[in-house]
Design an enzyme around this catalytic site. Structure first.
Site, PDB file in Angstrom:
ATOM      1  N   THR A 123      19.798  -9.889   7.432  1.00 29.41           N
ATOM      2  CA  THR A 123      19.110 -11.177   7.607  1.00 29.41           C
ATOM      3  C   THR A 123      20.093 -12.296   7.326  1.00 29.41           C
ATOM      4  O   THR A 123      20.621 -12.406   6.214  1.00 29.41           O
ATOM      5  CB  THR A 123      17.906 -11.257   6.640  1.00 29.41           C
ATOM      6  OG1 THR A 123      17.042 -10.166   6.934  1.00 29.41           O
ATOM      7  CG2 THR A 123      17.158 -12.566   6.791  1.00 29.41           C
ATOM      8  N   GLU A 153      16.082  -6.891  11.561  1.00 29.00           N
ATOM      9  CA  GLU A 153      15.267  -5.724  11.221  1.00 29.00           C
ATOM     10  C   GLU A 153      13.979  -6.206  10.539  1.00 29.00           C
ATOM     11  O   GLU A 153      14.012  -7.076   9.699  1.00 29.00           O
ATOM     12  CB  GLU A 153      16.076  -4.820  10.279  1.00 29.00           C
ATOM     13  CG  GLU A 153      15.387  -3.545   9.925  1.00 29.00           C
ATOM     14  CD  GLU A 153      14.777  -2.870  11.141  1.00 29.00           C
ATOM     15  OE1 GLU A 153      15.543  -2.497  12.039  1.00 29.00           O
ATOM     16  OE2 GLU A 153      13.535  -2.754  11.213  1.00 29.00           O
ATOM     17  N   LEU A 252      -3.196 -10.992   3.663  1.00 25.78           N
ATOM     18  CA  LEU A 252      -4.152 -11.919   3.043  1.00 25.78           C
ATOM     19  C   LEU A 252      -4.691 -11.288   1.760  1.00 25.78           C
ATOM     20  O   LEU A 252      -5.856 -11.454   1.423  1.00 25.78           O
ATOM     21  CB  LEU A 252      -5.299 -12.236   4.010  1.00 25.78           C
ATOM     22  CG  LEU A 252      -4.981 -13.207   5.152  1.00 25.78           C
ATOM     23  CD1 LEU A 252      -6.202 -13.448   6.026  1.00 25.78           C
ATOM     24  CD2 LEU A 252      -4.457 -14.555   4.630  1.00 25.78           C
ATOM     25  N   CYS A 262      13.353  -9.530  -0.409  1.00 26.09           N
ATOM     26  CA  CYS A 262      13.371 -10.268   0.864  1.00 26.09           C
ATOM     27  C   CYS A 262      12.675 -11.619   0.797  1.00 26.09           C
ATOM     28  O   CYS A 262      13.301 -12.656   1.005  1.00 26.09           O
ATOM     29  CB  CYS A 262      12.752  -9.420   1.962  1.00 26.09           C
ATOM     30  SG  CYS A 262      13.609  -7.862   2.169  1.00 26.09           S
ATOM     31  N   LYS A 322       6.206  -3.596  -5.171  1.00 27.00           N
ATOM     32  CA  LYS A 322       5.001  -3.223  -4.414  1.00 27.00           C
ATOM     33  C   LYS A 322       4.914  -1.702  -4.450  1.00 27.00           C
ATOM     34  O   LYS A 322       5.869  -1.038  -4.867  1.00 27.00           O
ATOM     35  CB  LYS A 322       5.071  -3.756  -2.987  1.00 27.00           C
ATOM     36  CG  LYS A 322       6.181  -3.141  -2.146  1.00 27.00           C
ATOM     37  CD  LYS A 322       6.063  -3.602  -0.708  1.00 27.00           C
ATOM     38  CE  LYS A 322       6.984  -2.814   0.174  1.00 27.00           C
ATOM     39  NZ  LYS A 322       6.857  -3.158   1.573  1.00 27.00           N
ATOM     40  N   ARG A 329      13.635  -5.011  -7.626  1.00 27.04           N
ATOM     41  CA  ARG A 329      14.321  -6.299  -7.494  1.00 27.04           C
ATOM     42  C   ARG A 329      13.299  -7.435  -7.307  1.00 27.04           C
ATOM     43  O   ARG A 329      12.382  -7.312  -6.506  1.00 27.04           O
ATOM     44  CB  ARG A 329      15.287  -6.281  -6.303  1.00 27.04           C
ATOM     45  CG  ARG A 329      16.527  -5.433  -6.565  1.00 27.04           C
ATOM     46  CD  ARG A 329      17.386  -5.345  -5.349  1.00 27.04           C
ATOM     47  NE  ARG A 329      16.755  -4.575  -4.279  1.00 27.04           N
ATOM     48  CZ  ARG A 329      17.257  -4.467  -3.048  1.00 27.04           C
ATOM     49  NH1 ARG A 329      18.365  -5.093  -2.743  1.00 27.04           N
ATOM     50  NH2 ARG A 329      16.648  -3.731  -2.141  1.00 27.04           N
TER      51      ARG A 329
END
Ligand code: UGA
Length: 434
Positions: A123, A153, A252, A262, A322, A329
């Site tokens: 990115t 990606e 949501l 990210c 998650k 991180r």
């Protein structure tokens, strides 16, 4: 086709494995000799569902190779992907030094008469492709023939393999027909829609996509506050607005905020990029602000119930940013653990996959580590759910109540059903639901 991937992190490794899986011959280059050795020995340095199988299968089929030598990788490949880190700098802008270094390394080994496509998969800020091309041209002595392409990606950690094997879309940004045609050929086996753009648009798509997703999360978190103030239920509101196809229910889910390697980095980068270009994206500053304050609001709820946090025994379920990943991180869960420790609480943590990395990087100094959710909750005066691992939904609430000292649950991810938890005798607090 013969492909080289430079950088064996999440993106590089999973991309390499998936390209090999569809029949390409892939060589992954990494400057970390220990990692390359591990990969050659079949050890996968990250936890990603399905990745280990994919690696073993393709290494055994001799379609997937690992090396520390950029020359070996570039020499034997038609297309060279750059998948090295683009970390944030203190001011939010992107540190492109790894990309620049790799561009110089590629340039040094590109030989005349060998056409190569150089692909930016990391990115990167818009206009980086132009800089990569300039750098390769400047440092190459022999007038090598190459084109630079942007191919962002969109994989998510935790479901990286299916995301890569069945992508919603593939974005190819290039100004050369020859290079774009080679990229289309690489992606043919994936049978996914391909969007061909110029390089700058492709680069922008990635930052704009991640920022939009973060915006959705901050939006629902802001709505959750209004739900709390009015007695409405954010889950129902999210279902109601999300069933409009133009909005969509994904992303949501209200909670203690987005984290990971990210979103926080990319939103800060997009803000810096927009400022650099003289068109400040102030909406994204609000997205960041809402995200940061979600954790603080959650802590206030805990303080409200426990009154004083000092010396309180608190269990935290979840460390990973998650579920289904060992990545810790920029994890909001880790920040929360440290907030509690700072206030003098005695914190015991449990995470199905993230503990090892949290300890390795010394991120939860002072916290105790448990081997099971119940062990963590044993004797606790409050339980906090910071990551929505499915495993936590299977814990027997009767057992949980027995082992805890007082029955307080703070669910930062709206993982549990309020009625069920309250019926089991807990005082239950979540986000945007009364
Ligand atoms: C994100 C994007 O989803 C990918 O498309 C992108 O390729 C990737 O970044 C990247 O730039 O490489 P990832 O960081 O793996 O993927 O994780 P997400 O699933 O997007 O979750 C990011 C954070 O948002 C997590 O902390 C998650 O808990 C939070 N989140 C997500 C919410 O709080 N609510 C939601 O409804 C969804």
């Amino acid at each position: 086709m013969k492909l080289c991937i430079i950088g064996s992190g999440y993106v590089g490794l999973v991309s390499g494995a998936c390209f090999a899986e569809v029949g390409h011959n892939v060589i992954c280059v990494d400057n970390n000799a220990k990692k390359v050795e591990q990969l050659r020995a079949g050890k996968v340095p990250i936890y990603e569902p399905g990745l280990e199988d994919l690696l073993h299968r393709n290494v055994a089929a001799k379609r997937l190779h690992f090396t520390t030598s950029t020359e070996e990788g570039v020499d034997g490949s038609d297309v060279v992907f750059i998948a090295v880190p683009t970390p944030p700098q203190p001011d939010g802008s992107v540190d492109l030094s790894y990309i620049e270094k790799v561009a110089r390394e590629i340039s040094a080994v590109l030989k005349p008469g060998q056409y190569r496509v150089i692909v930016d998969k990391s990115t990167v800020p818009v206009k980086t492709g132009e800089k990569v091309a300039d750098t390769i041209r400047r440092y190459n002595k022999g007038g090598a023939e190459f084109d630079v392409v942007s191919n962002p990606e969109f994989l998510r950690e935790g479901c990286a393999v299916p995301d890569l094997m069945k992508p919603d879309r593939i974005v190819i940004g290039g100004n050369s027909e020859r290079a774009v045609a080679m990229m289309q050929k690489i992606y043919e086996p994936f049978m996914a829609p391909v969007l061909v753009t110029d390089i700058n648009s492709a680069e922008l798509i990635k930052h704009a996509a991640n920022s939009f997703l973060a915006l959705k999360i901050s939006y629902i978190n802001a709505v959750a506050r209004i739900c709390e103030a009015s007695g409405a239920d954010v889950e129902k509101v999210a279902d109601g607005i999300g069933s409009d196809k133009r909005i969509g229910r994904n992303f949501l889910n209200a909670g203690i905020g987005y984290g990971g390697s990210c979103f926080p980095k990319d939103i800060a980068a997009f803000i810096a990029i927009s400022e650099d270009l003289g068109v400040p994206f102030t909406l994204l500053k609000e997205v960041e602000k809402i995200n940061h304050s979600q954790r603080e609001r959650f802590l206030s709820k805990i303080r409200e119930s426990l009154w004083v946090l000092k010396d309180k025994k608190i269990a935290v379920w979840g460390l990973a940013f998650k579920p289904d990943t060992d990545d810790v991180r920029c994890s909001v869960a880790i920040d929360l653990v440290n907030d509690l420790l700072k206030e003098g609480a005695e914190v015991t943590v449990y995470d199905p996959k993230g503990t090892e990395k949290a300890l390795e990087f010394d991120l939860i100094k002072g916290a105790k580590v448990a081997k099971t959710p119940l062990e963590a909750a044993s004797g606790a005066e409050a339980l906090i759910i910071a990551t929505e691992w499915k495993e936590f939904t299977t814990v027997d609430l009767g057992e949980l109540k027995k082992v805890m000292h007082t029955s307080l649950i703070f669910d930062g991810r709206n993982l549990l059903n309020p009625d069920t938890v309250r019926a089991a005798g807990f005082q239950y607090t979540s986000i945007g639901r009364s």
